[in-house]
Design a protein around this motif. Structure first.
Motif, PDB file in Angstrom:
ATOM      1  N   VAL A 108     -30.799 -32.909  -0.173  1.00 13.44           N
ATOM      2  CA  VAL A 108     -30.630 -32.614   0.184  1.00 13.44           C
ATOM      3  C   VAL A 108     -30.167 -31.714  -0.500  1.00 13.44           C
ATOM      4  O   VAL A 108     -29.445 -30.960  -1.389  1.00 13.44           O
ATOM      5  N   ARG A 109     -30.719 -29.714   0.175  1.00 12.29           N
ATOM      6  CA  ARG A 109     -30.859 -28.688   0.456  1.00 12.29           C
ATOM      7  C   ARG A 109     -29.507 -28.268   1.718  1.00 12.29           C
ATOM      8  O   ARG A 109     -28.848 -28.793   1.703  1.00 12.29           O
ATOM      9  N   ASP A 110     -30.455 -27.264   2.250  1.00 12.29           N
ATOM     10  CA  ASP A 110     -29.862 -26.572   2.842  1.00 12.29           C
ATOM     11  C   ASP A 110     -30.876 -26.747   4.881  1.00 12.29           C
ATOM     12  O   ASP A 110     -30.535 -26.299   5.609  1.00 12.29           O
ATOM     13  N   LEU A 111     -32.008 -27.250   4.752  1.00  4.02           N
ATOM     14  CA  LEU A 111     -32.785 -27.373   5.374  1.00  4.02           C
ATOM     15  C   LEU A 111     -33.359 -28.958   6.146  1.00  4.02           C
ATOM     16  O   LEU A 111     -33.112 -29.616   7.358  1.00  4.02           O
ATOM     17  N   ASP A 112     -33.385 -29.740   4.634  1.00  8.00           N
ATOM     18  CA  ASP A 112     -33.747 -31.618   5.233  1.00  8.00           C
ATOM     19  C   ASP A 112     -33.344 -32.363   4.025  1.00  8.00           C
ATOM     20  O   ASP A 112     -33.229 -31.426   2.676  1.00  8.00           O
ATOM     21  N   VAL A 113     -33.018 -33.463   4.651  1.00  6.88           N
ATOM     22  CA  VAL A 113     -32.900 -34.576   3.505  1.00  6.88           C
ATOM     23  C   VAL A 113     -34.485 -35.494   3.336  1.00  6.88           C
ATOM     24  O   VAL A 113     -35.196 -35.820   4.176  1.00  6.88           O
ATOM     25  N   THR A 114     -34.815 -35.513   2.139  1.00  7.79           N
ATOM     26  CA  THR A 114     -35.582 -36.567   1.754  1.00  7.79           C
ATOM     27  C   THR A 114     -34.989 -37.605   0.657  1.00  7.79           C
ATOM     28  O   THR A 114     -34.202 -37.497   0.458  1.00  7.79           O
ATOM     29  N   VAL A 115     -36.188 -38.176   1.564  1.00  5.99           N
ATOM     30  CA  VAL A 115     -35.769 -39.696   0.806  1.00  5.99           C
ATOM     31  C   VAL A 115     -36.715 -40.902   0.207  1.00  5.99           C
ATOM     32  O   VAL A 115     -38.026 -40.905   0.428  1.00  5.99           O
ATOM     33  N   THR A 116     -36.552 -40.647  -1.449  1.00  3.50           N
ATOM     34  CA  THR A 116     -37.699 -40.647  -2.182  1.00  3.50           C
ATOM     35  C   THR A 116     -37.058 -41.917  -1.823  1.00  3.50           C
ATOM     36  O   THR A 116     -36.352 -42.480  -2.970  1.00  3.50           O
ATOM     37  N   GLU A 117     -37.984 -43.019  -2.812  1.00  7.69           N
ATOM     38  CA  GLU A 117     -38.236 -44.494  -3.323  1.00  7.69           C
ATOM     39  C   GLU A 117     -37.455 -44.283  -5.001  1.00  7.69           C
ATOM     40  O   GLU A 117     -39.798 -43.411  -5.063  1.00  7.69           O
ATOM     41  N   ILE A 118     -37.286 -45.085  -5.475  1.00  9.24           N
ATOM     42  CA  ILE A 118     -37.584 -44.745  -7.305  1.00  9.24           C
ATOM     43  C   ILE A 118     -36.928 -46.096  -7.639  1.00  9.24           C
ATOM     44  O   ILE A 118     -36.037 -47.117  -6.752  1.00  9.24           O
ATOM     45  N   THR A 140     -42.115 -40.780  -1.571  1.00  5.82           N
ATOM     46  CA  THR A 140     -41.761 -40.184  -0.336  1.00  5.82           C
ATOM     47  C   THR A 140     -41.769 -40.863   0.832  1.00  5.82           C
ATOM     48  O   THR A 140     -43.103 -41.405   1.285  1.00  5.82           O
ATOM     49  N   ARG A 141     -40.117 -41.386   1.319  1.00  4.81           N
ATOM     50  CA  ARG A 141     -40.628 -42.452   2.487  1.00  4.81           C
ATOM     51  C   ARG A 141     -40.063 -41.597   3.458  1.00  4.81           C
ATOM     52  O   ARG A 141     -40.435 -42.175   4.280  1.00  4.81           O
ATOM     53  N   HIS A 142     -40.056 -40.610   3.426  1.00  3.27           N
ATOM     54  CA  HIS A 142     -38.920 -39.600   5.052  1.00  3.27           C
ATOM     55  C   HIS A 142     -38.718 -38.466   4.599  1.00  3.27           C
ATOM     56  O   HIS A 142     -38.141 -38.547   3.563  1.00  3.27           O
ATOM     57  N   THR A 143     -38.583 -37.416   5.801  1.00  2.00           N
ATOM     58  CA  THR A 143     -37.210 -36.490   5.181  1.00  2.00           C
ATOM     59  C   THR A 143     -36.899 -36.054   7.267  1.00  2.00           C
ATOM     60  O   THR A 143     -37.553 -36.597   7.987  1.00  2.00           O
ATOM     61  N   MET A 144     -36.458 -36.138   6.811  1.00  4.87           N
ATOM     62  CA  MET A 144     -35.373 -35.357   7.759  1.00  4.87           C
ATOM     63  C   MET A 144     -34.338 -34.402   7.657  1.00  4.87           C
ATOM     64  O   MET A 144     -34.428 -33.849   6.952  1.00  4.87           O
ATOM     65  N   GLU A 145     -34.240 -33.839   9.484  1.00  4.06           N
ATOM     66  CA  GLU A 145     -33.194 -32.285   8.868  1.00  4.06           C
ATOM     67  C   GLU A 145     -32.016 -32.514   8.625  1.00  4.06           C
ATOM     68  O   GLU A 145     -31.331 -33.520   8.915  1.00  4.06           O
ATOM     69  N   GLY A 146     -31.225 -31.436   7.823  1.00  4.21           N
ATOM     70  CA  GLY A 146     -29.887 -31.630   7.031  1.00  4.21           C
ATOM     71  C   GLY A 146     -30.198 -31.219   5.839  1.00  4.21           C
ATOM     72  O   GLY A 146     -30.328 -30.199   5.621  1.00  4.21           O
ATOM     73  N   ARG A 147     -28.585 -30.470   6.158  1.00  2.00           N
ATOM     74  CA  ARG A 147     -27.982 -29.738   4.795  1.00  2.00           C
ATOM     75  C   ARG A 147     -26.848 -30.260   3.287  1.00  2.00           C
ATOM     76  O   ARG A 147     -26.666 -31.712   4.790  1.00  2.00           O
ATOM     77  N   VAL A 149     -35.385 -48.260   5.493  1.00  2.00           N
ATOM     78  CA  VAL A 149     -36.486 -47.884   6.259  1.00  2.00           C
ATOM     79  C   VAL A 149     -37.134 -47.891   7.399  1.00  2.00           C
ATOM     80  O   VAL A 149     -37.921 -47.939   8.307  1.00  2.00           O
ATOM     81  N   ASP A 150     -37.025 -49.466   8.088  1.00  2.00           N
ATOM     82  CA  ASP A 150     -37.530 -49.785   8.936  1.00  2.00           C
ATOM     83  C   ASP A 150     -37.046 -49.142  10.240  1.00  2.00           C
ATOM     84  O   ASP A 150     -37.833 -49.625  11.255  1.00  2.00           O
ATOM     85  N   THR A 151     -36.545 -47.940  10.498  1.00  2.00           N
ATOM     86  CA  THR A 151     -35.656 -48.102  11.497  1.00  2.00           C
ATOM     87  C   THR A 151     -36.550 -46.451  10.662  1.00  2.00           C
ATOM     88  O   THR A 151     -35.772 -45.665  12.147  1.00  2.00           O
ATOM     89  N   LYS A 152     -37.007 -46.548  10.029  1.00  2.00           N
ATOM     90  CA  LYS A 152     -36.750 -44.113   9.717  1.00  2.00           C
ATOM     91  C   LYS A 152     -35.551 -43.798   9.809  1.00  2.00           C
ATOM     92  O   LYS A 152     -36.596 -42.323  10.394  1.00  2.00           O
ATOM     93  N   PHE A 153     -34.493 -44.282   9.064  1.00  2.00           N
ATOM     94  CA  PHE A 153     -33.027 -43.566   9.257  1.00  2.00           C
ATOM     95  C   PHE A 153     -33.210 -42.433  10.771  1.00  2.00           C
ATOM     96  O   PHE A 153     -33.408 -41.364  10.703  1.00  2.00           O
ATOM     97  N   LYS A 154     -33.674 -43.707  11.430  1.00  2.00           N
ATOM     98  CA  LYS A 154     -32.901 -43.320  12.643  1.00  2.00           C
ATOM     99  C   LYS A 154     -31.616 -42.859  12.802  1.00  2.00           C
ATOM    100  O   LYS A 154     -30.336 -43.306  12.282  1.00  2.00           O
ATOM    101  N   GLN A 155     -31.681 -41.740  13.773  1.00  2.00           N
ATOM    102  CA  GLN A 155     -30.180 -40.526  13.650  1.00  2.00           C
ATOM    103  C   GLN A 155     -29.310 -42.198  14.829  1.00  2.00           C
ATOM    104  O   GLN A 155     -29.968 -41.439  15.695  1.00  2.00           O
ATOM    105  N   LEU A 156     -27.983 -41.981  14.639  1.00  4.10           N
ATOM    106  CA  LEU A 156     -27.407 -42.644  15.669  1.00  4.10           C
ATOM    107  C   LEU A 156     -26.797 -41.312  16.902  1.00  4.10           C
ATOM    108  O   LEU A 156     -25.869 -41.981  17.797  1.00  4.10           O
ATOM    109  N   HIS A 157     -26.380 -41.054  15.438  1.00  2.00           N
ATOM    110  CA  HIS A 157     -25.380 -40.072  16.632  1.00  2.00           C
ATOM    111  C   HIS A 157     -24.574 -38.410  15.971  1.00  2.00           C
ATOM    112  O   HIS A 157     -25.380 -38.246  14.658  1.00  2.00           O
ATOM    113  N   GLU A 158     -24.115 -37.566  17.162  1.00  2.00           N
ATOM    114  CA  GLU A 158     -24.032 -36.204  16.099  1.00  2.00           C
ATOM    115  C   GLU A 158     -22.942 -36.163  16.277  1.00  2.00           C
ATOM    116  O   GLU A 158     -22.308 -35.898  17.844  1.00  2.00           O
ATOM    117  N   VAL A 159     -21.992 -34.816  15.411  1.00  2.00           N
ATOM    118  CA  VAL A 159     -20.591 -34.425  16.327  1.00  2.00           C
ATOM    119  C   VAL A 159     -20.287 -33.106  15.287  1.00  2.00           C
ATOM    120  O   VAL A 159     -20.138 -33.108  14.242  1.00  2.00           O
TER     121      VAL A 159
END
Length: 281
Positions: free
Chosen positions: A143-153, A164-171, A198-208
Motif C-alpha cells: 500500500v501507498r496512499d490510494l490503493d492496496v494491492t493484493v499479489t499472490e507470490i 495480482t489478485r485484487h486492488t482496493m482503496e486504502g493507505r 480471495v474467496d470474498t474478494k477481500f470484502k470490506q466488513l466495517h469502517e470506523v
C-alpha cells in the motif's frame, strides 16, 4: 477498559520508527538505533546511518535498518554489523518486515525484495511506492496512499513471477490479523476491516473513524488493534468477527511517530524525543 501511561523515557533525538524482538528497538532522526527493555530501561545504542532511519525490523536476534544512504544494514542485537544487503538502487526503502525468518523490503519504486540468510531470494514490482507491506501466504499486501494491492507470490517457486489478485482503496499503514485485514482509508482518519480472503474478494466488513487527524501508526496484538497519529491520542480497538469496537484511549500529548503492541505492553515513540509504555487497566 481504560488505558494508563505506565512509564516513559526521553532521548536526545527524534524517534521515528520502532520494532520489537524481546526488547524495543527505536530508529531515530540522527540515524542511530537505541534499545530498551520492557520497562524502558536503556540498553545498547549505535550509529546505524548518517541520517534518519526510515525503516526498522527485528527478529531472531537480528536488527534490520534502512535510510536514504542506500541498501539495508543488518545488525546483531548488540549493534555489531552483520551484513549490508544490496537493493535495486531505484529508490529508498520505506518498509521492512520479517515473516518466518525472511526479510521483506519495499521501496519507493514499487519493488518488494525478499531476503533469506542475508541473500536476495526473490524480487517483485507492484508498480507503486510501497509505504507498508504485509505477507500472509500466499498473499502479499502492499500500500501507498490510494490503493492496496493484493499479489499472490510464491518465493520458493519463482523469483519474479506473481499474480495480482485484487486492488482496493486504502493507505498505509496496514496489518493482517488472522482472517482479517486492517487498513486506513484514503483520508487517513478511518480504519477499515476487511475479510483477508480471495474467496470474498477481500470484502470490506466495517469502517470506523479512529482519529480527527492523520493516523501514522497501526499495530495488532491478539484480538486488539492500536492506532495513533498526529492528534496525539493512542486508541485501542477490539477486533470482532465483522466490527471494530472502541476499547480505550489515552492522550499522550504529542504526535505519535510509531507504535507497537506486545505482550509486555504497547509502546509509542513521540515527537519531541519521548518514548512511552501504555497498559490497559
Amino acid at each position: 477498559m481504560a488505558l494508563k501511561l505506565e512509564t516513559e523515557t526521553k532521548i536526545d533525538s527524534e524517534p521515528c520508527v520502532v520494532a520489537w524482538d524481546g526488547k524495543l528497538y527505536v530508529g531515530t532522526e540522527d540515524g542511530s538505533v537505541k534499545t530498551f527493555d520492557a520497562n524502558l530501561t536503556p540498553g545498547v545504542a549505535w550509529s546505524a546511518h548518517g541520517v534518519q532511519v526510515f525503516a526498522i525490523a527485528a527478529q531472531g536476534g537480528k536488527v534490520y535498518t534502512a535510510s536514504n544512504d542506500g541498501g539495508i544494514k543488518v545488525w546483531s542485537d548488540q549493534g555489531n554489523k552483520v551484513a549490508d544487503l544490496k537493493t535495486t538502487g531505484d529508490g529508498d526503502i520505506c518498509a521492512l518486515r520479517v515473516f518466518d525468518k525472511e526479510l521483506y523490503a519495499g521501496d519507493e519504486a514499487g519493488n518488494v525484495l525478499v531476503y533469506e540468510n542475508n541473500e536476495e531470494k526473490a524480487r517483485y514490482n507492484v508498480l507503486e511506492e510501497v509505504k507498508d507491506l504485509w505477507f500472509s501466504p500466499p498473499f502479499l499486501f502492499t500500500v501507498r496512499d490510494l490503493d492496496v494491492t493484493v499479489t499472490e507470490i510464491k518465493p520458493d517457486d519463482s523469483k519474479s513471477r506473481f499474480v495480482t489478485r485484487h486492488t482496493m482503496e486504502g493507505r498505509a499503514p496496514l496489518r493482517v490479523a488472522g482472517r482479517r485485514l486492517l487498513v486506513l482509508a484514503r483520508g487517513g482518519n478511518n480504519l477499515r476491516l476487511h475479510d483477508a480472503s480471495v474467496d470474498t474478494k477481500f470484502k470490506q466488513l466495517h469502517e470506523v473513524k479512529v482519529s480527527d487527524m492523520i493516523v501514522t501508526s497501526l499495530s495488532v496484538s491478539g484480538d486488539y488493534a492500536w492506532t495513533g497519529g498526529w492528534d496525539g491520542i493512542m486508541r485501542r480497538w477490539k477486533i470482532g468477527e465483522d466490527v471494530l469496537e472502541p476499547a480505550g484511549e489515552i492522550n499522550v500529548g504529542s504526535c505519535i511517530n510509531g507504535l507497537i503492541s506486545t505482550n509486555d505492553g504497547t509502546y509509542g515513540v513521540l515527537a519531541g524525543g519521548k518514548i512511552i509504555r501504555v497498559k490497559s487497566v
